[in-house]
Design a protein around this motif. Structure first.
Motif, PDB file in Angstrom:
ATOM      1  N   ASP A 179       0.833  -1.208   0.000  1.00 33.16           N
ATOM      2  CA  ASP A 179       0.000   0.000   0.000  1.00 33.16           C
ATOM      3  C   ASP A 179       0.871   1.263   0.000  1.00 33.16           C
ATOM      4  O   ASP A 179       0.554   2.240  -0.671  1.00 33.16           O
ATOM      5  CB  ASP A 179      -0.940   0.016   1.209  1.00 33.16           C
ATOM      6  CG  ASP A 179      -2.091  -0.955   1.064  1.00 33.16           C
ATOM      7  OD1 ASP A 179      -2.379  -1.396  -0.074  1.00 33.16           O
ATOM      8  OD2 ASP A 179      -2.713  -1.270   2.099  1.00 33.16           O
ATOM      9  N   ASP A 180       1.961   1.231   0.784  1.00 30.25           N
ATOM     10  CA  ASP A 180       2.883   2.373   0.808  1.00 30.25           C
ATOM     11  C   ASP A 180       3.446   2.629  -0.589  1.00 30.25           C
ATOM     12  O   ASP A 180       3.513   3.771  -1.040  1.00 30.25           O
ATOM     13  CB  ASP A 180       4.053   2.121   1.764  1.00 30.25           C
ATOM     14  CG  ASP A 180       3.618   1.982   3.211  1.00 30.25           C
ATOM     15  OD1 ASP A 180       2.590   2.565   3.594  1.00 30.25           O
ATOM     16  OD2 ASP A 180       4.331   1.281   3.953  1.00 30.25           O
ATOM     17  N   LEU A 181       3.847   1.555  -1.255  1.00 32.27           N
ATOM     18  CA  LEU A 181       4.407   1.694  -2.601  1.00 32.27           C
ATOM     19  C   LEU A 181       3.371   2.211  -3.589  1.00 32.27           C
ATOM     20  O   LEU A 181       3.693   3.020  -4.459  1.00 32.27           O
ATOM     21  CB  LEU A 181       4.983   0.358  -3.077  1.00 32.27           C
ATOM     22  CG  LEU A 181       6.218  -0.114  -2.305  1.00 32.27           C
ATOM     23  CD1 LEU A 181       6.608  -1.520  -2.749  1.00 32.27           C
ATOM     24  CD2 LEU A 181       7.372   0.848  -2.461  1.00 32.27           C
ATOM     25  N   ASN A 182       2.131   1.771  -3.425  1.00 37.04           N
ATOM     26  CA  ASN A 182       1.063   2.281  -4.293  1.00 37.04           C
ATOM     27  C   ASN A 182       0.857   3.781  -4.076  1.00 37.04           C
ATOM     28  O   ASN A 182       0.636   4.528  -5.031  1.00 37.04           O
ATOM     29  CB  ASN A 182      -0.242   1.519  -4.055  1.00 37.04           C
ATOM     30  CG  ASN A 182      -0.176   0.102  -4.582  1.00 37.04           C
ATOM     31  OD1 ASN A 182       0.580  -0.193  -5.506  1.00 37.04           O
ATOM     32  ND2 ASN A 182      -0.953  -0.785  -3.992  1.00 37.04           N
ATOM     33  N   MET A 183       0.944   4.205  -2.811  1.00 42.73           N
ATOM     34  CA  MET A 183       0.805   5.636  -2.523  1.00 42.73           C
ATOM     35  C   MET A 183       1.972   6.417  -3.118  1.00 42.73           C
ATOM     36  O   MET A 183       1.791   7.522  -3.636  1.00 42.73           O
ATOM     37  CB  MET A 183       0.696   5.879  -1.021  1.00 42.73           C
ATOM     38  CG  MET A 183      -0.672   5.522  -0.466  1.00 42.73           C
ATOM     39  SD  MET A 183      -0.877   6.010   1.250  1.00 42.73           S
ATOM     40  CE  MET A 183      -0.302   4.541   2.080  1.00 42.73           C
TER      41      MET A 183
END
Length: 90
Positions: free
Chosen positions: A22-26
Motif C-alpha cells: 500500500d505504501d508503494l502504491n501511494m
C-alpha cells in the motif's frame, strides 16, 4: 573544500525502511502527481522526501504548493545536483 558555486546541500542520513505494498502504491500516486509538475521526482528517496514535506506542512496547518515541494526535493537531491554540476564543469 567545496567549490563556491556548489549549493550547500542538506546532510544526508542513510536509513533502511520497510514499506508495505500500500505504501508503494501511494508513492506511485505521488509520482503521478509530481510528474505533472515537470519535475523529475522518480526515485523512492525523492518521493518519500516529498511526502514527508507535505505531511509535515499538513500536520502544522500550513499550506503547501506541490510544485514548490517538487522543486525543493529535486534541487536538494545530491545525485541530481552532482550530475548538473558535472555537466557545468569544462
Amino acid at each position: 573544500m567545496s567549490d563556491t558555486n556548489e549549493p550547500n546541500l542538506p546532510k544526508r542520513v542513510v536509513r533502511t525502511i520497510t514499506l508495505t505494498e500500500d505504501d508503494l502504491n501511494m508513492l506511485d500516486e505521488i509520482e503521478r502527481v509530481l510528474s505533472k509538475t515537470g519535475q523529475r521526482v522518480k526515485t523512492d528517496s525523492k518521493l518519500i522526501r516529498a511526502a514527508i514535506n507535505v505531511a509535515s506542512r499538513v500536520l502544522h496547518g500550513k499550506t503547501y504548493d506541490v510544485n514548490e515541494i517538487a522543486e525543493k526535493v529535486v534541487r536538494e537531491d545530491g545525485r541530481s545536483l552532482s550530475k548538473l554540476i558535472a555537466k557545468k564543469k569544462p
